[in-house]
Structure formats: C-alpha cells, structure tokens
Design a protein around this motif. Structure first.
Motif, PDB file in Angstrom:
ATOM      1  N   UNK A  98      94.636  54.390 -71.972  1.00  0.00           N
ATOM      2  CA  UNK A  98      93.933  53.317 -72.722  1.00  0.00           C
ATOM      3  C   UNK A  98      94.960  52.284 -73.199  1.00  0.00           C
TER       4      UNK A  98
ATOM      5  N   UNK B   2      92.800  54.361 -78.847  1.00  0.00           N
ATOM      6  CA  UNK B   2      92.457  55.242 -77.707  1.00  0.00           C
ATOM      7  C   UNK B   2      91.169  54.772 -77.034  1.00  0.00           C
TER       8      UNK B   2
ATOM      9  N   UNK C 128      98.701  65.168 -76.035  1.00  0.00           N
ATOM     10  CA  UNK C 128      99.191  63.865 -75.540  1.00  0.00           C
ATOM     11  C   UNK C 128      99.931  63.130 -76.644  1.00  0.00           C
TER      12      UNK C 128
ATOM     13  N   UNK D 123      87.211  56.350 -73.463  1.00  0.00           N
ATOM     14  CA  UNK D 123      87.839  56.876 -74.703  1.00  0.00           C
ATOM     15  C   UNK D 123      88.703  58.050 -74.279  1.00  0.00           C
ATOM     16  N   UNK D 124      89.974  58.032 -74.692  1.00  0.00           N
ATOM     17  CA  UNK D 124      90.876  59.142 -74.333  1.00  0.00           C
ATOM     18  C   UNK D 124      90.735  60.222 -75.401  1.00  0.00           C
ATOM     19  N   UNK D 125      89.929  61.248 -75.096  1.00  0.00           N
ATOM     20  CA  UNK D 125      89.648  62.279 -76.121  1.00  0.00           C
ATOM     21  C   UNK D 125      90.919  63.010 -76.507  1.00  0.00           C
ATOM     22  N   UNK D 126      91.954  62.915 -75.653  1.00  0.00           N
ATOM     23  CA  UNK D 126      93.173  63.664 -76.016  1.00  0.00           C
ATOM     24  C   UNK D 126      93.982  62.879 -77.044  1.00  0.00           C
ATOM     25  N   UNK D 127      93.563  61.656 -77.396  1.00  0.00           N
ATOM     26  CA  UNK D 127      94.319  60.890 -78.408  1.00  0.00           C
ATOM     27  C   UNK D 127      93.434  60.650 -79.630  1.00  0.00           C
TER      28      UNK D 127
ATOM     29  N   UNK E 226      89.711  65.028 -70.085  1.00  0.00           N
ATOM     30  CA  UNK E 226      89.648  64.469 -71.444  1.00  0.00           C
ATOM     31  C   UNK E 226      89.527  62.951 -71.449  1.00  0.00           C
ATOM     32  N   UNK E 227      89.459  62.293 -70.283  1.00  0.00           N
ATOM     33  CA  UNK E 227      89.280  60.834 -70.310  1.00  0.00           C
ATOM     34  C   UNK E 227      87.787  60.570 -70.114  1.00  0.00           C
TER      35      UNK E 227
END
Lengths: 384, 249, 402, 209, 243
Positions: free
Chosen positions: B183, E84, D111, E106-110, E143-144
């Motif tokens: 992102x 994110x 991450x 949305x990057x769920x890992x962030x 996770x993306x």
C-alpha cells in the motif's frame, strides 16, 4: 553459515575488582521474568550480584520518529502501544498535552469519563502487577490467573465503551471519542462493587504468606531522597514515604472534586511497594464509586475542535499525569503545521530503572528478579 | 503553581553571573516560558536551582533533546526578547523540566543549546547534580549525537553499539527496505518506486528486475514461478545440514 | 493384627503373574535360582509399568488440578477429558530431535537423565505396597532406600555441570547445596521411626503400625507427638528432595530459565520429567510407609478391602497435597532455604529423638502425650519468636497523605 | 500408503480406529505443541491472556510454556521484532529442536505493522525465519491466537514425513539452521535472508491498477 | 492497628493461601464464577457491538460493484496512521472520474485496528468489522484484502452494529429528504420564473433554456469534511537541504 561457537556459550568469567573470577550472566532479552525484552548483564560472585548493567533498546520502535511524520490525530493509536497494559492513561496524557498546547477546554462529562477509565486502568495495572510479581517469585499461575480473571471483566467494559480490549484509542483533543453505550454505567458499577471482595481474596493469598514476607522484606530498599534524585516517581517513591502524587500536586482533570488518600510506605522495600499498590487500588475504587454515581450528562467532546487537519498554534507544552507506573509526561513542540515538530514521551518505567543497579548490588540473583518485578516496567514504554 | 521564570531568572543572574540566562517566551497558550542557559556554567546553575532555599527544584522530571536544523523555527517556538539575529547554522538543544516536590511547583523549563550540529555538539552533563539525568542523557547522545562531557557511562542506550547515525535528527534517512510495499503512496511511494518494475520489465533505476510480476489472481502462475525459486534456495543454502547447535546464552 | 488367615484372592492378585511364571519355570525343571530371578524380574516389571503408567497419569492430573485451582478445565480436547494428553506428549517427546550442545561433555550429558531414573525405580522396589505385595522383601529396606536415593543429587549436578552453559551451572550449584542439606532432616526423621519400631525392614514397620488406639483411631506413627514432628519434617524435606515447589530452586523457572534441564530436549528431557515424578512417588510412598501406616486400613471394619488399595489411596492424597502446595506457594530464596534446613529442621529433628524415647518409656497413650508435650511446643515457640522478632513489624502500619 | 479415508470412516463407525504410523506421529505432535516463553510486546500480553482462565490455551495441550528453547517446539513471535532483537530471535530459532514451527502473531511480527516506518523495526520476522502461520490484528484477540493455533495443528496433522513434498524438518536438504544477521553501521547485514524471503512483486504505480 | 505489634503465629499465612486455592479448586466444580473458561471453538464470547478489528466497505443493494458507497475520495488513505490503505480512482476512457474506486486494497498485516478510517469517512462507506478469525498460512496472498473481499452488504452492517447502522440510515434518509426538498424548491422556483416570464413581455429572450435543466445533484459531501487537507509533506523523511 551457522554462527561459529562464540564465547557466548562458554561460561564467561570476568575479573572482579578484588581479583577473583566473576561469572558473567546475561539475564537476556528472552528470560521468563524480565517482563518483555529487557536484558541485564549481571556479574555474579557465586549468586550475589557484583555488577549489573541494564541493556535497553530491544523494543525501541521509534514511536517519536513516527509521531513526527504523522498528524496529531494519527499519533493517538500509537500512544496505546506505549505502555500496552494501561492504554487509556497514555491516551489521556497525550490528549492533555495537546489540549495544553492548543488551549482547548474539555466538557465536564468527558473529564468524568477520563477519570473513570484512568482509574479502571490503574486497577488493571496494579492487579496484573500482583500476578506478575508472584510469578517472578515462583508461584507461576494462581495469582496471575485470578488477576487476569478480574482484568477480563474490566477489558469487557473497555471493549464495550471504546471498541478494543487493550488498544482503546478513546481520547480525542477536547474530550472522548464516543459516549457510554446504554447500560454501561450500571455494568461498571457492578464490576466496581465486586472488586473489593476479589482484593481481599488476593491479599489473603499473597500478603500473609511467610515465604513472600521473607522474599520481599528489606529487599531493594532505598531512601526517598535517593529515589527522588534518581527521578523515580509513582508507587516506588510513595513506598519510600515521599508524598508526591501528580493527581494531588497538579490537580489536573477534576481530581480535586474527589476525596481520595495517598498511601505512603515506611521502608521502601519490595513489600511496601506491593502493599502501596494494593492500598492504591482501594483508593481508586473509592474514586470510581464516587465518579460513577455523580456522572453528569452533557457533551462528550468539545465541538469546536476539528477532527482532521488539526493545527495547534506555534509553541511548546509539557503536560503530565499520574500513570499507574509513575509520572507519564508528554513534551510537544508545534511549529504550526499539522505534524508535531518534536514529540517526546517522559516514560516512568524507563527512568524508574535508573537506580536498578543500586537496589540490586550485593543481593541474590533471585532478589534481582523480585526487585525488577517490584519496579513494574513495561518494555513498550521503556524503549518507546 | 507554575513558577515565574522571570523571577527565577533574576535569582540565577544574581547567584551565577557567568550563566547569562535569557528568558524565552512561549507564544502558545501553554504559557510555559523557558530559561536559556549558557553551557559553560550549566552545572552550577542546576546545583543552585536544586539547593537554593526558595527554589528546591529537586526532581529533574524530563531531559530531552531537540534538533533545530533551521534556527528560525527554533526562535519562532521560544521567542527571545531582543537577542541579536539568530546564529547562522542550526544547533541541537537539550530541554529540562524541573519540579519542586516540597513546594509543589510546576515545570520550570531550562534549555541548553550546542554550538552547532556537528563537532560542536558538546554539553556539560547533569548527572553529578541529578542522578535521573544519567539514562536520559545517554538517550539524547544515542538519538541526537549530543556528547555530554563528564558523563560516567556515555554509551548508546537504545540503538546497537555498532550503529553510526543519529536517527532522531531531522536529516536522517532510514535504510531502504521497501521491497514489498502493498500500500505505497506519497512519501512511501517515493522510496518504494525503484523496487517496482515499470510495465516494460526493467525498473527505473536499472536494478535487475525482480521475478516477473505475479498477478495475484492466478494460482498456477504463482506455483510455476515459485518452483524454480525452491530449487535455487536448496542449491543456495550455504550452511551444512543441521549438526550441533549453539548453546542457550 | 488381623489373624493370619489365608490371604484372600484379591490380596494376592498383584502377585499372581509372578507366582504363575515361577511355578511354570520350576515345573519345567529350571533351577530354583533362575526361577526366583525370573519371579523378581516379573515383579519388577509389574511395579515399573504400574508407576510408569501412574507417571503418565500424574503429568495429566497435575495439569488438571493446577487448572482447576486456576478456574479453568485444563487439557480436555485430546481424547475424552484429556486422557490421551500424556500419550501425545510421549509421542512428541520421542520424535523430538535430540540436541547436544557443542560445549557440552557428551558422555555426562547423556548419562545424567539415565542416572536420575535408575535410583527412583530401584527405590520403588523395596516398598511394601500390600500385606503380601512386597516386590523385593529386603530386611534393610530403609537403608537401601536412602543409599540409592542419594544418587539423584549426583545426577542433577551432573546434568547442570555437563551442559556447559551458565544457567545449568547455577542450577547445578543450587541442587547440590539443597539436596545435601535436606538429606539430613529426611534421614533423622526416619531414624525416630526406626528407633521405635526397632527394625529397618519396611514391611515390619508397617505391621507395627497395625491395631487401634481408643477403639477407632489407627495406631499410625503420625498420631503420636514425635510422629507428628517427624512426619512433618519428613514431608517438608521430601518436598525439597523431590525439587518440588516451594523448594524448586535447581529448576528455578523464573530465575535461571530451566535450571539444570536447560540444555536437554526431546526424550532426555522426558526422562528428567519421569525421574522427578518417580522420585516424588518413592518419597511419598516411603512417607506413607513410615508415618501413615503403609497398607493399614484407616478404620477397623474394613478388612475385606485388599490392603494395597489403602496404600494407593493414601498415595493419591499425599500427591494431591504436593500439587496443592505447588499451586499456591512462591519459591524460597537460596540462603533462606539453607538457613531453614540447618537452623530449624535439623535441630528439631535431633530434638525429636529424645522425644521418641520419652514416648517409648512413658508407655504411649495420654501419659506419653503429656510427657512429649514440651518437645512439641518448644520448637514452635522458638519459630514464633524468631519469626516475629526478625520480621518484627510484621504488621506494618501505613500513613495516608491527603 | 496412507489409509484411504472412506475405509477409515467405515471402520471407525464400526468402532475400530485405523490410522497410519505417520498420522499417529502427526496427531501426537499436533496435540502437544509446547510454545517457547517468548513475548516481545503488546501481543505477548494477549498471548498470556490466551493462556489464562477465560480462553485457556491448555485445552489444546499447549499449556506448558517452556522458557528454554531446547524443550519448546513452537515459537510464537508475539510483538514487534526490532533490528536489535532480530539476531536474538534467529539464534533462539536455531537453538530450538526440530520439528519446530513459527507463528507470527500480530501485525508487527508479520510486516512491522504500525511501526514499519521505524528505522529500528524489522519489517516482518519472515525476512529471517520461515513462518508457518500468520495471525493479523493489532493485537489479535486471544480467540484469534487460538484459531491460529488450531490452523497450525491441522497443518501439522496433514504433514507428510516421507515422499516428495515432505515436511520441512523431515527433508535433509532444507537446513534446520538459519544464518544469524550481524549488526552493521546502518542496518542489519544481510538485511533479509534471500533463501527464505522472496516476496511477489505487486503491480503498483499510482495510475496503473 | 493495635499499638503493640500483634504476634502472628508462623504458618498461618501459608494456610490462608492454601485456603484460597482450595476454595477455588472446590468452587471450580460448582460455581460459575470459579470456572470462567469460554471453550473457544464451541462456545464464543459474545462480542460487544462496538468491538472492532479489520475495516470493511459497505455497499447498498445487492451488487457490490455498483452499490459501493465509497467514492474514492482518499481521506481515509491520508488519515490512516500506519498508511495501510491503497486507493486508485476509477476513470472512464477520457479520464473523467467515475467517483468509484478501481482498486481499494487494505493490507491487513499492517492495519492497527484503530478505527480512524471509519471515524473520518464523510460518506459512511467504511466501518470496522468484527471478524477476527483471519489467520492464514500465506502472508502475501492471505492478508492483502482487495475490494471484493472487503465489500459487505449494509444488512451485514446492520447485523453487527444495529445502532450505528440505524444512525447511518437515518442520516441518509435526512440527506435524501433535504435533497428532495431542495429539488422541490428548485422546481417551484423554476415554475414561478416560467409563470412570471409568461406574464412578462416576451421581448427579453431568456438565454437560459426553459427550466428542467436543474443543477446537477450536488454530490459534495453534506457532512462538512474539510477538503483543504494538505498532502502529507515529504519534508520530514527526505528533506532536500542536507547539512
């Protein structure tokens, strides 16, 4: 290439000042009772400590650098992760600093909600402290389980009010994010009403125990003047007898409206530190009962404050509150842009460790663990 | 509750004339004006503030650093009365907040500034006067690069010892590990740009194009692309099969 | 003493396989020596498999009792209410990689877990589990028990020293100091029993505890003044010998990571686990034999129940006491541990010997209690004075500032 | 020569439980995962809460938190892995006995999470250590950790000990050790372990979807 | 506290401790408050309506592609503390914005579950979900979350957060009413002008075409979201003037 067998694995002997060989042990970043990634390089003569150098930085997450490139609103969820056991007191300290920086008033109901959530957080912190210190002394499990059983009840209240168990992100500049859902105040009253019974049970398990008395009496005691000189604040300082509680001194929020006392210890050793925290829990319960009964109606946030693109005037401000671990302060410098120019957290856990070596010299390895537990540190706040 | 810096300024000027204290006005609504000290006699001033009967500032609550590359912004925040034009280059500043527990007096803000941001970044240490300054000064040294003369144990406290830069300075650039940025936008996109292949296969800075872009949707393509990687990984693994391990530290 | 009628079938049930095999071999003309050896071998296998099974069960029961104390159910998803949990642990331990650190002394590192299991199993052999059921009827059973029991200290020290890294070294030092200084009160409290029962053979000690005082009270050694003192000293020293909380300093989990077992993984660690539990079984069985009347029935009218049932019931109660203490108490510090042993336990154990003599010559009963009274009250008074004087302001008062 | 499922099902209904040796070992290993006592930050508090009375990780057989890496077979990386802590985490992973598994719990361990812009924060532990299960959330709820643990247990139950795609620890070619990074003047050297860390490239350009 | 130090017989504290653990052990079999375990996969803790985890996009009506409320204004992308969210505005062939996100990742890992995106969204199009079982074996694909996985119906939103959904619906109804009223007022005014023009002398030819070309519906957000939000200046991380 797997690392060659470095000297770390061999028992490393260091020359002591009187010539004998000292065993250098590192109560390393991964150790059952360092409350996180905290390391102490300890030189042992047999089992007594000759030299103790704390090593920090294993959880240095650059909170201040990230805050300098984020907006004021964006830093609020990061303050939850400073002292991740008491997220609401961190929020309050940051919000107080920004309100002092920008000169914002807070409506009465918001002040009451802030006091209620802060005192509930103090309960969680001191209860978890009692559980962890008994774990450090070896009774891993029972006390910690009872402590977390009560903590879950309060976390349910927080989840209902703010949406998250631990990372509440609840305070905004000029008040709180949302009002209490219906029925929340009664549930809070019920939890507060049942808490003293649990405290009696925990005291019966903990404070009469002869082994605990033997392990904590006269362990790691320092006079109040030395503690003050070392910048130590909070329950540690009050256990040594110095009456300094920021809630009474600064009188921030509406604490002046509530009758509560500040317990003071006589010896400043580990036993007093545990007792002071138990007595503080009872005082917090008194404040909570009073605040929940007289919770006024009204707006929860100052409507004039913009949520986004919030730009405080140029200037600087330092504000502090009485966090469960000591004086938690925020120093903000604003150059008029929506991003703080300098964002500094005054971490009570970090500064309370200044005199760790003085407390531990000449004591056993087992005492070092208990003394570290009695200081009650959280690594998110120590390393920021 | 808040002390009047102006009054205290006069007492300092009387007690330690060499300090040449200056009152810096805080334009913000917080109204916490600060006293700027000359670095030479800083220790004596702090000793005076700590022991003088009417002051007794016995708690050094907070000691922190600030990096001012442009002196102008510094003077917008702490407005000096009628000081000559600000010095040419930027400077590093140490801000202390003192409290008096006996007289329950609020934060007295005291500032010390270094000559410049490179070799001249030296300040006297406050550890002999306030023991609480020990760790906080080590942190300012670690993150800002201010050398405190006379500090008992001046080492890096938060970063590892082999680290060279001073990360909290405004002009610090973090190392580049933006290879996988799902992102990216604005500042992050500027730094992640060279890792992303432009449609014709080579990345803008000529770095070898990473494996061809894997459309997330098609599973088979991902599998086909990964298997050569797995062989390469087996061939690449340099260390011998798991024999004996090191010992717990 | 129940009349020497023929033992009921249930009574001799545990001995059945042993006797069948013995008779079969004798009928095949195998010489008597080999047949007897085969019999004892079968007896040993039965006892070992029984206690190995109880070890697996206890590792589950300990976790469930600790869980129940902590308001949670404990392992209950592996098999019906967690029964197969020890099986899963065993399989995992067997298939685990066996890591030997480079800096470790390989032979000693391998030998230590073996040395901790052997003495416990040997010690289990001489204990009288039932009226008939004594795996190895040794006349000097008690002496054999303590001689063999002393090897566990060696193996813990060996484990700590051979691992080569720091925390095991500290664990080893602590283990030697603790186990040596708690061996003394253990043996002294046993000598009181030997003095009065006049024999070192465990089955005879249990027989002497038969009979009833005042009609329904069993004549166990615990219900005598010297027996009460010796029993409690034996129990406390037993906790220390088995390295159980509050004396689990060699494996001080919160201070020195995992103590002497830090460098062991896989099946060697499981052996340590087994050694500790078997040691626990052995010590509590000996305690039951000496003070709680071994296989004697607690109430007069229960002759029909086979004797070994009572033994294992008492064993269960004592083990539950161990678990209960583990769930509650913190750990003692090293110097307090030593001071408690040398300054309190050993003097009281020595004082207990004349008290036993006085009890013997006062002829037991009410007169005996009156005569031995001071031997009982004196140490407790000394402890109270010391406890209150050293921690003088034990009840501290706290000021409150407004 | 695994047991074919429908035969197994009919036998089981008849009360006879048939299994292969491999399934037995996987069943044993999956039901006795002893985590390493190793908490880094906020997620560690949620991990402790998951073992407490209300969520009780002990029900899954994962109650015994072993402080020594030798006796642990599951490393739950709970919290932010900073660059100063990364060598210790990798050394701990090396010291664990095979078969070992890694759960990356929480956004920071996966991450770098909210702190990924930090100069001292490692952007995910899978740069140096092979990760089996990732649990997003900041911090993930205790139930999410239990859900991740159950996901790992099902993954272990399907592991093959022989054959081409055998489990990581069973194949001699994949090394059990991972090279430990060293502290450099500006960053860890190497900044990522190329043998383990190979991210896909996502087509990202402001106006190219 | 009595004046003379009360003499405590030793061992009492240990027995009291045992009493507490014993009470808990016995109680765990009978009393509910001594057995507080919620056996997770079978029983679940009832989440409070305010509980939040990873955000989700709301769409009205049936089809997620057309009914998505999000207009890709990018406010949440700017305000998200860990940055994110990644939005690409959908444009038709000649570059005119279709007020619809083409890519919304949305990057769920962030994501740090803070809920600020839901708080600052002026269009009520993004809210915090309560789904927490998101563990997966693969970090990159698992996770993306793209637009498809994020989009959930308004009824789902009403199910997990009844009060909030009701408030949003009520606000939308008020908006509709206001717009309708504005529409009606505009027509009335246009009719009045036409009537007045009819009576007035036909000399002035009104350049404006006859009423009916009502001004295009004002899509500007009614809730005053400040537009003037300066882009995140790149100054702090890569300043030009190196010393």
């Amino acid at each position: 290439m797997s690392a060659p067998v470095d000297s770390l694995s061999q028992p490393r002997f260091v020359a002591g000042d009187n010539g004998d060989r000292l065993l250098q042990v590192s109560l390393g970043p991964q150790h059952p009772s360092t409350h996180g990634v905290f390391r102490m390089n300890v030189d042992l003569d047999g089992e007594t400590v000759v030299r103790l150098k704390p090593v920090f930085g294993y959880l240095h997450r650059n909170h201040e650098k990230i805050a300098e490139s984020a907006t004021y609103l964006g830093s609020i969820p990061y303050t939850d992760r400073l002292d991740y056991i008491c997220s609401l007191t961190n929020n309050w300290a940051y919000a107080l600093a920004v309100e002092k920086l920008a000169g914002i008033e807070v409506p009465e109901r918001a002040e009451y909600l802030r006091i209620i959530t802060a005192e509930l957080t103090r309960l969680i912190n001191h209860t978890a402290f009692a559980g962890f210190i008994l774990g450090d002394m070896g009774a891993w499990g029972s006390a910690l389980m009872y402590a977390f059983r009560e903590r879950e009840k309060i976390l349910d209240l927080f989840e209902d009010l703010t949406g998250a168990r631990m990372m509440c992100n609840y305070m905004r500049f000029g008040g709180c994010r949302c009002d209490t859902p219906e029925g929340w105040v009664d549930r809070a009253k019920k939890v507060v009403a049942e808490y003293p019974a649990f405290l009696d049970e925990l005291e019966q398990l903990l404070l009469g125990n002869e082994i605990l008395l033997a392990r904590t009496r006269d362990v790691g005691a320092l006079p109040a003047a030395t503690l003050l000189d070392g910048g130590i604040t909070g329950p540690l300082l009050r256990a040594a007898g110095c009456a300094y509680d920021v809630r009474k001194v600064d009188g921030y929020g509406l604490y002046s409206r509530f009758k509560f006392r500040v317990p003071l210890g006589g010896h400043g050793d580990c036993y007093d530190r545990i007792m002071i925290r138990f007595l503080e829990m009872r005082e917090s319960l008194a404040i909570l009962r009073e605040a929940l009964d007289t919770l006024p109606a009204g707006p929860v946030i100052n409507p004039k404050v913009k949520v986004r693109a919030f730009k405080p005037p140029v200037g600087e401000a330092y504000a502090r509150i009485e966090g469960p671990k000591g004086e938690l302060g925020f120093y903000l410098v604003s150059d008029g842009s929506p991003r703080p120019y300098r964002y500094r957290v005054r971490p009570p856990s970090f500064i309370n460790l200044t005199l760790l070596e003085d407390m531990c010299l000449g004591r056993d390895l087992a005492d070092v663990v208990v003394i570290l537990g009695s200081i009650d540190i959280v690594l998110g706040e120590v390393d920021r | 509750m808040n002390p009047e810096p102006a009054v205290i300024l006069e007492q300092i000027r009387a007690a330690v004339p060499a300090a040449r204290p200056v009152l810096l006005r805080n334009p913000g609504p917080a109204g916490q004006d600060s006293i700027l000290l000359d670095t030479a006699s800083a220790q004596d001033v702090f000793r005076f503030l700590k022991t003088a009967p009417g002051l007794e500032f016995d708690l050094l609550s907070n000691l922190t650093g600030t990096d001012w590359p442009e002196p102008a912004t510094a003077h917008s925040v702490g407005v000096p009365p009628e000081i000559p034009p600000p010095p040419a280059q930027g400077f590093l500043e140490v801000v202390c907040h003192l409290y008096s527990t006996l007289r329950r007096e609020g934060p007295l803000v005291v500032r010390m500034r270094t000559a410049d941001r490179a070799e001249g970044a030296h300040l006297p240490t406050l550890t002999p006067v306030y023991r609480s300054a020990e760790f906080q000064e080590r942190e300012v040294f670690d993150l800002f690069g201010v050398v405190f003369e006379g500090h008992p144990d001046l080492r890096r406290i938060l970063m590892w010892d082999e680290f060279h830069d001073f990360p909290m300075r405004r002009d610090y650039v973090a190392p580049d590990d933006y290879e996988y940025e799902p992102t990216p936008h604005e500042a992050v996109w500027e730094r992640a740009k060279e890792h992303y292949a432009v449609p014709d296969g080579t990345s803008e800075t000529g770095a070898p194009a990473p494996p061809q872009s894997l459309g997330l949707a098609d599973e088979a393509a991902c599998e086909a692309a990964c298997s050569p990687l797995r062989e390469e990984r087996d061939r690449l693994s340099p260390n011998p099969p798991a024999s004996d391990r090191e010992v717990t530290p | 003493m129940s009349p020497a009628s023929a033992p009921t079938f249930l009574e001799t049930l545990p001995l059945l396989p042993q006797r069948l095999i013995g008779d079969a071999l004798r009928s095949l003309g195998i010489p008597e020596a080999f047949a007897a050896a085969a019999e004892t071998a079968v007896a040993a296998i039965i006892v070992f498999s029984l206690f190995a099974g109880m070890f697996a069960l206890l590792s589950l029961i300990e976790r469930k009792v600790l869980a129940r104390v902590q308001n949670r159910p404990g392992p209950n998803r592996v098999g019906p209410c967690g029964i197969l949990q020890p099986v899963a642990d065993g399989i995992k331990m067997l298939t685990k990689e066996d890591v030997v650190p480079v800096s470790a002394d390989r032979l000693l590192h391998f030998l230590a877990p073996v040395l901790i299991v052997i003495p416990s199993i040997l010690a289990l052999g001489v204990l009288p589990y039932g009226r008939e059921w004594v795996p190895v009827p040794a006349t000097l059973g008690l002496l054999f028990f303590f001689a063999v029991g002393a090897m566990t200290e060696l193996s813990i020290f060996l484990a700590g020293w051979a691992s080569g890294s720091k925390f095991p070294l500290l664990g080893a030092m602590r283990a030697i100091a603790q186990m040596v200084s708690y061996e003394l009160p253990l043996i002294l409290s046993a000598t009181a029993v030997v003095m009065l029962s006049g024999t070192l053979s465990l089955p005879e000690i249990v027989e002497k505890q038969g009979g009833w005082t005042l009609g329904f009270l069993p004549a166990w050694n615990l219900f005598t003044p010297w027996g009460l003192v010796a029993g409690s000293i034996f129990f406390i020293a037993g906790i220390a010998e088995a390295n159980r909380c509050p004396f689990d300093l060699p494996e001080g989990e919160s201070e020195i990571v995992a103590g002497h077992m830090t460098e062991y993984s896989g099946f060697k660690y499981a052996l340590f686990f087994m050694g500790e539990y078997l040691g626990l079984f052995a010590l509590s069985s000996l305690g039951i034999t000496l003070f709680l009347g071994g296989w004697q029935a607690p109430l007069p009218g229960l002759g029909f129940v086979p004797s070994y049932v009572w033994f294992f019931l008492k064993l269960a109660v004592v083990i539950f006491l161990f678990l209960w203490i583990r769930a509650t108490f913190p750990r003692v510090r090293m110097d307090q541990l030593m001071r408690f042993a040398w300054m309190f336990l050993i003097p009281v154990a020595l004082l207990n010997l004349p008290s036993a003599a006085v009890w013997h010559y006062a002829g037991g009963g009410l007169m005996g209690w009156l005569a031995c009274g001071p031997f009982l009250v004196l140490p407790y008074l000394a402890l109270t004075i010391h406890f209150n004087r050293k921690l003088a302001q034990s009840t501290r008062t706290y000021r409150f500032a407004e | 020569m695994a047991v074919d499922p429908d035969l197994q099902e009919t036998m089981r209904r008849a009360g006879v439980h048939v299994t292969s040796f491999e399934q037995l070992i996987d069943w044993g290993r999956s039901n006795s995962l002893w985590p390493l006592q190793f908490g880094l930050a906020c997620c560690a508090i949620e991990m402790i809460a998951a073992t407490m009375a209300r969520y009780d990780m002990a029900r899954f057989g994962a109650e015994v938190f072993r402080p020594s890496p030798r006796q642990a077979d599951l490393m739950i990386v709970a919290g932010t892995v900073t660059k100063k802590m990364a060598p210790q985490v990798v050394r701990l992973y090396n010291q664990m006995a095979e078969p070992k598994y890694v759960i990356a719990m929480g956004a920071c361990a996966i991450s770098g999470g909210p702190f990924k812009e930090g100069y001292n924060v490692l952007k995910g532990i899978d740069r140096f250590v092979p990760v089996d299960i990732v649990i997003p959330g900041c911090p993930p709820r205790p139930e999410a950790l239990l859900d991740g643990l159950m996901a790992l247990q099902t993954k272990i139950r399907q592991e093959k000990l022989l054959g081409p795609n055998r489990a990581r620890h069973a194949s001699a070619s994949i090394p059990g050790d991972v090279p430990v990074p060293i502290f450099g003047p500006h960053d860890l050297e190497p900044s990522a372990n190329r043998a383990i860390w190979n991210p896909p490239t996502i087509p990202r350009k402001p106006d190219v979807a | 506290m009595s004046a003379a130090p009360k003499w405590i017989p030793p061992g009492i504290g240990l027995l009291q401790g045992l009493a507490v653990t014993g009470k808990n052990f016995i109680g765990s079999f009978f009393r509910a408050d001594r057995m507080t375990t919620v056996q997770y996969p079978e029983e679940r803790v009832t989440l409070s309506p305010n509980s939040r985890n990873i955000p989700f996009l709301v769409f009205d009506g049936g089809d997620p592609d057309t009914g998505l409320r999000c207009v890709a204004c990018g406010i949440c992308e700017k305000e998200c503390p860990p940055q994110c969210i990644y939005i690409v505005l959908d444009r038709d062939e000649n570059g005119k914005s279709l007020k619809r996100p083409k890519v919304f990742d949305i990057d769920a890992s962030v994501c740090m579950n803070c809920g600020i995106c839901a708080e600052v969204c002026p269009f009520d199009s993004i809210f915090m979900d309560q789904e927490y079982e998101l563990s997966s074996a693969d970090r990159f694909k698992g996770l993306l979350f793209d637009k498809a996985t994020l989009a959930k119906s308004a009824t789902y939103h009403a199910k997990i957060r009844p009060l909030e959904a009701a408030a949003v619906a009520e606000r939308k109804r008020a908006e509709e009413a206001k717009r309708a009223a504005a529409q009606a007022a505009k027509e009335a005014k246009a009719k009045a002008d036409a009537a007045k023009k009819a009576e007035a002398p036909p000399t002035i030819s009104n350049a404006r075409p006859a009423g009916g070309s009502a001004s295009p519906p004002d899509l500007s957000p009614t809730r005053s979201g400040q537009e003037s939000d300066p882009p995140k200046s790149t100054q702090p991380t890569a300043p030009e003037e190196a010393p």
